[in-house]
Design a protein around this motif. Structure first.
Motif, PDB file in Angstrom:
ATOM      1  N   PHE A  83       0.835  -1.195   0.000  1.00 41.91           N
ATOM      2  CA  PHE A  83       0.000   0.000   0.000  1.00 41.91           C
ATOM      3  C   PHE A  83       0.879   1.258   0.000  1.00 41.91           C
ATOM      4  N   LEU A  84       1.855   1.296   0.892  1.00 44.00           N
ATOM      5  CA  LEU A  84       2.745   2.457   0.965  1.00 44.00           C
ATOM      6  C   LEU A  84       3.518   2.636  -0.332  1.00 44.00           C
ATOM      7  N   ILE A 100       1.389   4.089  -3.120  1.00 47.33           N
ATOM      8  CA  ILE A 100       1.139   5.534  -2.966  1.00 47.33           C
ATOM      9  C   ILE A 100       2.390   6.328  -3.345  1.00 47.33           C
ATOM     10  N   LEU A 101       3.535   5.895  -2.808  1.00 43.12           N
ATOM     11  CA  LEU A 101       4.762   6.648  -3.048  1.00 43.12           C
ATOM     12  C   LEU A 101       5.163   6.600  -4.516  1.00 43.12           C
ATOM     13  N   ARG A 131       3.316   6.466  -7.016  1.00 41.56           N
ATOM     14  CA  ARG A 131       2.427   7.281  -7.825  1.00 41.56           C
ATOM     15  C   ARG A 131       2.916   8.726  -7.847  1.00 41.56           C
ATOM     16  N   LYS A 148       3.827  14.378  -2.672  1.00 41.38           N
ATOM     17  CA  LYS A 148       4.765  15.329  -2.101  1.00 41.38           C
ATOM     18  C   LYS A 148       5.620  14.608  -1.050  1.00 41.38           C
ATOM     19  N   PHE A 165       9.683  10.229   2.622  1.00 40.76           N
ATOM     20  CA  PHE A 165       8.999   9.098   3.234  1.00 40.76           C
ATOM     21  C   PHE A 165       9.737   7.793   2.991  1.00 40.76           C
ATOM     22  N   ARG A 166      10.214   7.641   1.752  1.00 38.99           N
ATOM     23  CA  ARG A 166      10.942   6.425   1.396  1.00 38.99           C
ATOM     24  C   ARG A 166      12.143   6.247   2.322  1.00 38.99           C
ATOM     25  N   TYR A 186       8.247  -0.812  -4.188  1.00 36.42           N
ATOM     26  CA  TYR A 186       8.388   0.500  -4.828  1.00 36.42           C
ATOM     27  C   TYR A 186       9.230   0.387  -6.093  1.00 36.42           C
ATOM     28  N   LEU A 193      -4.374  11.353   2.606  1.00 38.09           N
ATOM     29  CA  LEU A 193      -3.324  10.388   2.296  1.00 38.09           C
ATOM     30  C   LEU A 193      -1.981  10.870   2.820  1.00 38.09           C
ATOM     31  N   PHE A 194      -1.750  12.162   2.634  1.00 36.15           N
ATOM     32  CA  PHE A 194      -0.487  12.750   3.088  1.00 36.15           C
ATOM     33  C   PHE A 194      -0.361  12.654   4.607  1.00 36.15           C
ATOM     34  N   LEU A 206       0.524   9.133   5.532  1.00 36.50           N
ATOM     35  CA  LEU A 206       1.952   8.870   5.311  1.00 36.50           C
ATOM     36  C   LEU A 206       2.792   9.472   6.426  1.00 36.50           C
ATOM     37  N   ALA A 224       5.233   7.674   9.147  1.00 31.58           N
ATOM     38  CA  ALA A 224       6.616   8.123   9.337  1.00 31.58           C
ATOM     39  C   ALA A 224       6.910   8.325  10.820  1.00 31.58           C
ATOM     40  N   GLN A 278      18.871   2.617  -1.834  1.00 32.97           N
ATOM     41  CA  GLN A 278      17.540   2.453  -2.398  1.00 32.97           C
ATOM     42  C   GLN A 278      17.599   2.028  -3.856  1.00 32.97           C
TER      43      GLN A 278
END
Lengths: 297, 276
Positions: free
Chosen positions: A89-90, A93-94, A96, A99, A104-105, A178, B11-12, B15, B19, B266
């Motif tokens: 889910f996360l 969203i990321l 897509r 901001k 967040f990643r 991701y 949504l923000f 998130l 975090a 990453q």
């Protein structure tokens, strides 16, 4: 070039250092464990051959081992049905593009780089009966006298290890998902959108099938990671109280290094090996078909 | 349009909440490592310390052996990263590029290493290192670390080699470049990103490792930081601030490395995982 790359001497020089170290110090010990598992052995006296008796005992006379197996499956279940969906889910969203995508990643991944020892100690303090954060918060909002020993109560002890385990690796799987989502060519999704597919359809009919290889990796890591879990549980509960939060890893560690049950402990260890290899094989098989379908898309 | 905006904002916020959840234990650790028990157990559980007790760090660093364990951990991690990285880069080259019959079989053996539990090799490894007279010294821990780091490194590196076009090497070999010179001057610079990724995984795994370090080392002289802190926290179990300081000291290097290299981590995790 082919001649150069086919010369035996060169091949040996390149492959042997890693192969020898790995075979001698990982594969050979593993095989020896397999052999020990067929014996009664305390490390000092003679070895008595038992055949498969140790394995039969695991499932007929050993209550703790059954608890441990059930616990490791609970851990695997929590990982697959709670952790992976949150991660997916996360990631979706990321990927897509929101901001603060990069922020967040980066933040979500932080628990992965902290040692299990520190994570374990921290969560122990969160669950501490007197001064723990959880009970303090319950005291603020509810019963001001509240005191409950999450770690020392058999029915809750194991969950004090499952929660941090799920929490710690959410970011890890999120990142893999991701990456997978980002690697899908945007034209595919665009084309589907133009053809009038809904968001839900795009996710289930296009994204998930294309992500089959990534989902496979995450499932493999979650499952084998759960079967061989050790660090967090060793630090937080040590398998207690009264063996309630035992997993195969902690149980065999005690049998081998505290009780000197080399043969029996080895059988428990080798059982995890078989379990990991078997489930990896099954998952690979299941996904082979899914991946073929995906590549046909 | 407005509805979409609200959804986006919600949504923000979600998130952001996650975090906070992911960061909270670290925040908690840092703040309580600077507090006295009075604050931790009393009325200031969550806030910033009222009285910043840097002395916790001073006490943790002095006389408890933490500095020694810290240096040991750096030594184990650096040697493991360098040795495992080098021999894995060579082995992966042999698997990805060289022509020999057993390479798929050998690659298969290495991939098994990713799935098997380390506990299952621990006892015979313990006995083997004991027989070789290595148990209890630096080598007695370095060798298992290197051995267990090899599979992941080979997996990452083999995938990367396969994605490099062959033309570069071909030209070099035709020009009469020897295999060792070609490997070190042409291939090594190209595989740098993959090598960096493998190194990060090896570093994290080694720095945070608990079971081998706890079992294969007895003397304080060779002890690693995680084991050192575990016994430290047993010793001072009532002084949370002091333990917190020691734990933060153990966490700081990985967090720093992570922030410096987070892009690299990453990207490489992504590249490695997608090929799987």
């Amino acid at each position: 070039m082919d001649r150069m790359l086919g010369r035996k001497r060169y091949i040996a020089v390149f492959i042997l250092p890693a192969l020898l170290v790995f075979v001698l110090f990982t594969i050979a010990p593993l095989i020896v464990t397999g052999i020990y598992s067929l014996f009664e052995y305390d490390g000092i006296g003679t070895m008595k051959f038992l055949g498969l008796k140790n394995y039969i005992d695991l499932f007929t006379t050993d209550k703790h081992f059954l608890t441990a197996i059930v616990n490791s499956f609970i851990l695997a279940g929590a990982s697959i049905f709670i952790q992976l969906p949150i991660s997916f889910f996360l990631a979706s969203i990321l990927a897509r593009g929101v901001k603060g995508e990069k922020f967040f990643r980066t933040i979500y991944f932080i628990p992965v780089v902290i040692s299990s020892m520190v994570i374990g100690q921290l969560w122990m303090k969160i669950f501490n009966s007197q001064y723990g954060l959880l009970n303090t918060i319950i005291r603020w909002f509810g019963d001001p006298e509240f005191e409950f020993s999450w770690l020392a109560t058999p029915s809750t002890a194991f969950f004090t290890t499952v929660i941090p385990a799920v929490w710690q690796y959410v970011g890890y799987h999120m990142l893999i998902f991701y990456a997978g989502i980002k690697s899908i060519p945007p034209d595919y999704l665009e084309a589907a959108r133009i053809d009038g597919a809904s968001k839900r359809q795009i996710t289930t009919k296009i994204m998930i099938p294309l992500l089959a290889p990534v989902i496979k990796i995450c499932l493999l890591f979650s499952l084998t990671g759960s079967f061989r879990a050790f660090d967090l549980i060793y630090v937080i509960t040590g398998g207690g109280p009264n063996h309630a939060s035992e997993v195969p890893g902690t149980l065999l560690y005690n049998n081998l290094f505290r009780r000197g049950l080399y043969g029996y402990g080895s059988a428990q260890a080798f059982f995890i090996v078989i379990e990991c290899l078997l489930f990896s094989f099954v998952i690979r098989r299941l996904f082979k078909k899914a991946e073929e379908n995906a590549s046909a898309v | 349009m407005r509805l979409k905006n609200i959804k986006k904002k919600a949504l923000f916020v979600l998130l952001l909440l996650i975090a906070v959840v992911q960061l909270f234990p670290l925040y908690w650790l840092i703040t309580y490592s600077l507090k006295s028990n009075g604050e931790i157990f009393g009325d200031n559980v969550l806030g910033l310390p009222r009285d910043w007790r840097w002395i916790n760090y001073k006490t943790a660093l002095s006389g408890s052996g933490i500095i020694r364990y810290f240096l040991n951990s750096i030594f184990y991690s650096v040697v493991t990263v360098v040795v495992a990285g080098t021999i894995s880069a060579m082995a992966a080259y042999a698997i990805a590029r060289m022509k020999w019959k057993l390479k798929h079989f050998v690659y298969g053996i290495f991939t098994i290493g990713i799935m098997i539990p380390a506990q299952a090799a621990l006892l015979p490894l313990f006995q083997l290192l004991d027989k070789l007279g290595l148990k209890g010294g630096y080598l007695g821990l370095l060798i298992p670390y290197i051995s267990f780091a090899i599979p992941m490194a080979i997996l990452i590196l083999t995938g990367f080699y396969k994605s490099i076009p062959k033309e570069l090497e071909e030209a070099a070999y035709i020009d009469g470049c020897g295999i060792f010179r070609c490997f070190s001057t042409i291939m090594l610079p190209i595989i740098k990103p993959a090598l960096a990724t493998a190194s990060i995984f090896t570093f994290l795994g080694t720095w945070n490792e608990l079971m081998f370090a706890n079992t294969l080392v007895d003397s304080q002289k060779y002890r690693t930081l995680p084991v050192g802190i575990m016994s430290f926290s047993g010793q001072y179990s009532t002084d949370w601030g002091l333990i917190g300081a020691a734990m933060f000291l153990a966490t700081l290097p990985t967090i720093l490395i992570y922030f410096i290299l987070s892009n690299q981590i990453q990207e490489s995790l992504v590249a490695g995982a997608v090929k799987g």
